[in-house]
Design a protein around this motif. Structure first.
Motif, short mmCIF file in Angstrom:
data_model
loop_
_atom_site.label_atom_id
_atom_site.label_comp_id
_atom_site.label_asym_id
_atom_site.label_seq_id
_atom_site.Cartn_x
_atom_site.Cartn_y
_atom_site.Cartn_z
N UNK A 1 -39.40 5.60 18.28
CA UNK A 1 -39.47 4.15 18.37
C UNK A 1 -39.99 3.73 19.74
N UNK A 2 -39.82 4.56 20.71
CA UNK A 2 -40.35 4.23 22.04
C UNK A 2 -39.43 3.33 22.82
N UNK A 3 -39.85 2.08 23.01
CA UNK A 3 -39.08 1.16 23.83
C UNK A 3 -37.97 0.52 22.99
N UNK A 4 -36.77 0.59 23.48
CA UNK A 4 -35.65 0.02 22.71
C UNK A 4 -35.25 -1.35 23.25
N UNK A 5 -35.41 -1.54 24.54
CA UNK A 5 -35.14 -2.87 25.09
C UNK A 5 -35.78 -3.02 26.46
N UNK A 6 -35.97 -4.26 26.84
CA UNK A 6 -36.50 -4.56 28.17
C UNK A 6 -35.57 -5.59 28.79
N UNK A 7 -35.11 -5.32 29.98
CA UNK A 7 -34.18 -6.24 30.63
C UNK A 7 -34.71 -6.59 32.01
N UNK A 69 -35.66 -3.24 33.79
CA UNK A 69 -35.11 -2.03 33.18
C UNK A 69 -35.61 -1.89 31.76
N UNK A 70 -36.11 -0.74 31.47
CA UNK A 70 -36.62 -0.51 30.12
C UNK A 70 -35.84 0.66 29.52
N UNK A 71 -35.23 0.41 28.39
CA UNK A 71 -34.51 1.48 27.70
C UNK A 71 -35.44 2.15 26.72
N UNK A 72 -35.57 3.47 26.83
CA UNK A 72 -36.50 4.17 25.96
C UNK A 72 -35.82 5.35 25.28
N UNK A 73 -36.50 5.87 24.30
CA UNK A 73 -36.03 7.08 23.64
C UNK A 73 -36.18 8.26 24.57
N UNK A 120 -44.98 -4.44 20.65
CA UNK A 120 -44.57 -4.78 19.29
C UNK A 120 -43.93 -3.56 18.66
N UNK A 121 -42.91 -3.80 17.89
CA UNK A 121 -42.18 -2.70 17.25
C UNK A 121 -41.77 -1.62 18.25
N UNK A 122 -41.52 -2.02 19.47
CA UNK A 122 -41.14 -1.03 20.47
C UNK A 122 -42.28 -0.17 20.97
N UNK A 123 -43.51 -0.51 20.62
CA UNK A 123 -44.67 0.25 21.10
C UNK A 123 -45.50 -0.62 22.05
N UNK A 124 -46.10 0.03 23.01
CA UNK A 124 -47.01 -0.70 23.88
C UNK A 124 -48.31 -0.90 23.12
N UNK A 125 -48.67 -2.15 22.87
CA UNK A 125 -49.87 -2.37 22.07
C UNK A 125 -51.00 -3.02 22.85
N UNK A 126 -50.70 -3.62 23.96
CA UNK A 126 -51.78 -4.27 24.69
C UNK A 126 -51.54 -4.10 26.18
N UNK A 127 -52.57 -3.66 26.89
CA UNK A 127 -52.40 -3.45 28.31
C UNK A 127 -53.48 -4.15 29.12
N UNK A 128 -54.34 -4.88 28.45
CA UNK A 128 -55.35 -5.62 29.19
C UNK A 128 -54.78 -6.98 29.57
N UNK A 129 -54.71 -7.23 30.85
CA UNK A 129 -54.09 -8.47 31.31
C UNK A 129 -54.79 -9.68 30.71
#
Lengths: 143, 938
Positions: A1-7, A69-73, A120-129
């Motif tokens: 799942x990748x990213x579980x939360x961002x705080x 803080x980013x919680x990841x798998x 989205x869905x815990x995945x990084x989908x866009x990195x272009x500012x």
């Protein structure tokens, strides 16, 4: 799942932004945030930017008074997440200009909109500012 | 200090959008921002809850106002309070025509509701409508919401539209549609199983954003079914190649690295595809080799990619060159001063060690440094590595270390993990039983409540079975040493329950076996245990049974038993216990004390816990007795089943012993002891093989308080007594019968899985221990890695890598600048350009981290800030000059000066205006929480 939360939590342990990619109840969130912040605050800058917590791995980075803080798998690339945090901060900085904690507080929804573009869905989908910010800019223009 | 720095600092408020917010909102944010404690914050939020409850009921709330209320609701939930009273307003807001309001509504809803919430049904309709909108931003907002809110049941409602949107002309829509499909796949794979070809199609999308997003679902699909995607290997490789050759728009660059996040995702996918596949691995080797050569190891992001390459290589079948490159990268990581990189290095080592076991050796000192580092994260990672490289030659050192660490931490989650690892390693590699018992004692003592109960049974079995075959002497030594260690430990306060059970059991079995300790001494200790842990019935039960054994052995050997007064009072207390189990044990004990030596010996023979108990289910040994009874006029027995013709009832009747009832009723507990009467010593049994019965009863022992719990030991000996207390017909017969002996000894019929395997292993080899408690690192290294290393090695290596580090820093800047000209002409959409070049001169991260250092130290940090203001170019996209100089200014006085060199001239001005505005509204930077105003990147 990748990213579980961002705080985003400040040094006093006050939450400034929280986005969960899996459902937790209010109580669970509260407890989790408290535990994580305590753990991260206890660490110094020489130590790793990674902390294990329960079955999460927390990748965190501190900017001024604010902890991201980013919680990841477990199988996530920690260094990449660390850079993802920085990309997020850079993006916010590009938008707000000299972004500070108060910017995020006053424009909570915008900070969320940026995250919605990036993850989205815990995945990084866009990195272009540019791509991340363009919907927000368009909305701003319309108002 | 921090206050000083910030006092008078200008408010660098958001540059966008003006302040639509009301005074009330600003006040709320301000007071939350200034709250000094959680309690204060809670008070603020609770009063806000009251206010909003009232406000939301007012008629004709203007939309803008409503949006603000919604955000305030978000605040309430974010700060941990329930805002469900306002959910419906957020739902309503999703219906709004105004994009900003709609999106805010969707955002709030996704934050508030989980996918199964009742309100979602009200939104599905809106989502459907929005998916049809002409405004692509509206469509995007709806797709965002889909990714959070749609559950399995609602998928069909939106699926056709989402599929249609996969071909939308706007790339942002295509990207989000793909992610929506991804979400559907996760929620219910079958719902989109006919659509997976779309993911392949979108991989070729000409927008890199869409392509990059498509990698996420593809990663999931490929992890589920690698073989169906082998044809894509060359596509992924070629995409990666193009990315590294900077074919993507520059806006995807991050710190001069072309689309690093896409590269990493690609590497993850390649790792899956190349695993165990020589062909695929070969196709990848070229691009992987290139990556190792090209990657800039002076930036975090470059290292992130290198690390991902290492992971990839550890999964695929790499050629020796790649392995070497990976090993080199790892050694760079390990030699770095950065803990993060060391961490990655240790992790990489753990992965690579599977394919090239020798690789760890050259890094032994670095590994030991990490092991001894005060940083917990690094330490744990290193333990993980050690765990992976444990073998019989180094198990003692590693497990000792692990145990020391286990003792030192409080985190139960990790304690459990490391305890179970210790047990696992000890069971697998133990050089001797003695050592194994020592280790187990430590594990039990310090993490007894966390380990699996099976571990306790393993230990008991090991002590009982000992070395096995012939070496009786060693067995009794082992037992004596166990008894001695337990007698020492027993008076420690607050031992874990499980450990006490083991102790009681062992003391009961072997406490007096050696003659070294008197029965009264041991029984006194056991009483102490029962006394000290009087609330733990399991422990008490074990203690009482142990007492019974001690007395039985005494009686059997013809000595007179003096029951200690405290034992007597314990027994009396338990005779009246509320626990029927304890009560029964106490009665049994009391009864046993009244029996003569011969009977007692039959009931509880010495050291017979390992004997197998054969149960004659048919009770054939009773035939003679029955025959006799019938002859003398008794009615033949008609089973309940026959009498009533009903099947169900039978199980409930104990008389029907032909079938062990599968129900968990009390009867079972009474039956359990039956198998026990074990025979080793005496000799007249008719055994009937009955292995499954044994194991059945063995398992539940531990888990419940039911009287069967102790069957592993007690089962073996209670029967003689049982006949008096149990159901007469059944029990007495068993007792009589089970005195049947046979060559039961040694044949182990236990089917208890975990136990058998583990207990046999440690038995196999006894290696002489190396002395390893040498504090010196190289010794440690030698014992860990089996290699030899000396102090000088250590020095030279650390001396070697420091300069290396220095040069790395310097070179860092050079290649970057070399690279810049090579870059293809900037693509559209690249805002980061102008500043990017200036930033190349420095590693922005080094700077940032330096800043973070300084801001965290309280003493004298303003000076440090001053220093840093010279080295300002921190971020790529924004100049931080302004912030830093502002900082140093502010420490001198409250006046503001313009910084001419700021690249953000207009913003500063804007900020100033906003500052004034904010001040008017009452948000004052001098207030309690000045850090609020601190620039994050500054």
């Amino acid at each position: 799942m990748g990213i579980r939360f961002i705080l985003m939590v400040n040094k006093q342990g006050q939450t400034r932004l929280a986005q969960y990619y899996e459902w937790l109840t209010l109580e669970e969130r509260r407890a989790l945030e408290g535990e994580i912040v305590r753990k991260c605050l206890a660490r110094n800058d020489q130590q790793c930017s990674f902390v294990e917590h329960r079955n999460y791995k927390i990748v965190y980075r501190r900017y001024a008074s604010l902890f991201f803080m980013v919680g990841v798998d477990d199988d996530e690339n920690e260094l990449a997440i660390l850079e993802f945090i920085h990309l997020l901060v850079e993006t916010m900085d590009k938008h707000f200009g000299n972004v500070c904690e108060l910017d995020i507080m006053f424009h909570l929804e915008k900070a969320h909109f940026m995250l919605e573009e990036m993850v989205m869905n815990g995945c990084i989908v866009e990195t272009s500012k540019a791509n991340i910010l363009s919907p927000i800019q368009l909305m701003d223009k319309a108002h | 200090m921090e206050q000083l720095k910030t006092i008078g600092r200008e408010l660098a408020m958001g540059s966008q959008g003006g302040f639509g917010q009301s005074k009330e909102f600003l006040d709320l944010v301000k007071s939350i921002g200034e709250a000094r404690s959680k309690a204060e914050e809670d008070r603020i939020v609770l009063s806000e809850v009251d206010i909003l409850k009232r406000r939301l009921l007012e008629p004709d709330i203007p939309k803008r106002k409503m949006k603000e209320y919604i955000i305030r609701l978000v605040y309430i939930e974010m700060l941990g309070h329930d805002a469900s009273f306002g959910y419906i307003y957020a739902v309503k807001m999703t219906h709004d025509d105004n994009l900003l309001l709609k999106r805010t509504g969707y955002l709030a809803v996704t934050l508030f509701l989980n996918e199964d919430h009742d309100l979602i049904i009200l939104i599905v309709n809106t989502i459907q409508k929005d998916l049809r909108s002409d405004n692509y931003l509206v469509v995007c907002a709806a797709l965002n919401a889909i990714c959070r809110l749609i559950n399995e049941e609602t998928i069909p409602a939106v699926l056709p539209q989402v599929v249609e949107l996969l071909n939308h002309q706007k790339e942002a829509v295509r990207k989000k549609a793909i992610m929506a499909l991804h979400r559907f796949h996760r929620k219910s794979p079958s719902s989109v199983s006919h659509l997976v070809s779309n993911f392949r199609k979108r991989l070729c999308d000409n927008d890199p954003g869409v392509m990059g997003a498509t990698l996420c679902p593809l990663f999931d699909l490929i992890s589920e079914d690698v073989n169906s995607y082998k044809d894509l290997v060359s596509s992924f490789v070629s995409i990666l190649k193009q990315v590294t050759e900077r074919r993507l728009p520059k806006s995807y660059d991050y710190h001069q690295m072309p689309a690093p996040f896409i590269q990493i995702k690609l590497l993850k996918i390649m790792a899956l595809l190349g695993s165990g596949d020589k062909n695929a691995s070969d196709i990848m080797s070229m691009v992987l080799g290139d990556l190792f050569r090209k990657c800039d190891s002076s930036t975090n992001i470059g290292n992130a990619i290198l690390y991902e390459c290492i992971r990839c290589i550890s999964c695929i079948l790499p050629n020796p060159k790649l392995l070497e490159a990976a090993a080199d990268a790892i050694s760079k990581f390990l030699k770095s001063d950065s803990h993060n990189l060391k961490y990655m290095g240790i992790d990489g080592l753990g992965r690579l060690i599977k394919i090239s076991p020798d690789i760890a050796e050259q890094h032994q000192l670095a590994v030991i440094d990490c092991l001894e580092d005060p940083d917990d994260t690094l330490k744990r990672k290193t333990f993980e590595l050690l765990y992976k490289m444990t073998k019989s030659s180094n198990v003692e050192v590693i497990v000792d270390r692990m145990i020391d660490y286990m003792i030192s931490i409080n985190d139960n989650h990790y304690k459990t993990e490391i305890a179970s690892r210790c047990v696992e390693l000890a069971e697998q590699f133990a050089p001797s039983n003695q050592w194994f018992i020592q280790i187990m004692n430590k594990v039990f003592e310090h993490a007894g409540d966390l380990v699996n109960i099976k571990v306790a049974h393993n230990l008991m079995r090991l002590i009982a079975e000992g070395f096995g075959e012939d070496d009786d002497d060693a067995d009794s030594k082992l037992r004596l040493s166990a008894v001695e260690s337990y007698l020492q430990l027993i008076s420690e306060p607050k031992l874990p329950s499980l450990f006490l059970q083991v102790i009681s059991w062992v003391l009961g079995e072997y406490g007096t076996a050696d003659g070294k300790y008197s029965a009264s001494y041991i029984s006194g200790k056991l009483c102490d245990v029962a006394d000290a842990y009087s609330s733990d019935e399991t422990v008490k039960g074990y203690a009482v049974s142990a007492l019974m054994k001690i007395y039985a052995f005494e009686i059997a050997s013809g000595r007179k038993v003096d029951v200690l007064p405290e034992c007597q009072s314990l027994i009396e207390e338990l005779l009246a216990s509320h626990s029927t189990d304890l009560q029964q044990r106490a009665y049994e004990l009391q009864a046993l004390l009244a029996l003569d030596a011969r009977a007692v010996e039959t009931i509880l023979p010495l050291d017979a816990s390992c004997e197998d108990i054969e149960v004659d289910k048919d009770l054939s040994f009773l035939n003679g007795y029955i025959q006799q009874a019938i002859e003398s006029g008794a009615q033949p027995y008609i089973s309940e089943r026959e009498r009533s013709g009903m099947f169900e009832t039978t199980d409930y009747h104990p008389q029907d012993h032909h079938e062990v009832p599968t129900h968990a009723l009390r009867f079972e507990a009474y039956e359990l002891p039956k198998p026990s009467v074990p025979p080793q010593a005496s000799n007249e049994l008719v055994p009937v093989p009955e292995p499954s019965y044994y194991s059945e009863s063995h398992q539940p022992i531990s888990t419940s308080l039911v009287s069967e719990r102790e069957s592993s030991e007690i089962k073996l000996r209670l029967d003689g007594v049982k006949q008096k207390w149990g159901r007469p017909s059944y029990q007495s017969t068993t007792a009589a019968s089970s005195t049947t002996p046979q060559a039961a000894n040694g044949i182990s019929t236990h089917s208890d899985a975990g136990v058998g395997s583990s207990s046999s292993k440690p038995r196999s080899s006894y290696e002489p221990k190396k002395p390893e408690i040498d504090p010196e690192k190289q010794r440690l290294a030698a014992s860990l890695f089996g290699g030899s290393s000396s102090r000088t090695d250590k020095r030279s290596s650390s001396g070697g890598h420091k300069p290396a580090k220095g040069t790395a820093n310097k070179t860092a800047t050079v290649p970057k600048e070399n690279q810049t000209p090579v870059q293809p002409p900037p693509d559209l959409l690249d805002f980061g350009e102008p500043t990017a070049t200036t930033a190349t001169a420095m590693d922005p991260f080094k700077e940032l981290e330096g800043l973070m250092d300084s801001s965290s130290q309280d003493g004298g940090s303003s000076d440090v800030m001053g220093l840093y203001s010279d080295a300002a170019p921190v971020t790529t996209t924004t100049s931080v000059d302004s912030l830093l100089s502002e900082l140093s200014d502010s420490s001198k006085g409250n006046s503001r000066t313009y910084q001419p060199q700021t690249s953000k001239g207009p913003n500063t001005k804007e900020a100033l205006e906003k500052d004034a505005l904010v001040r008017q509204m009452g948000v004052n930077p001098t207030s309690q929480n000045p850090t609020l105003f601190k620039d994050l990147l500054g």
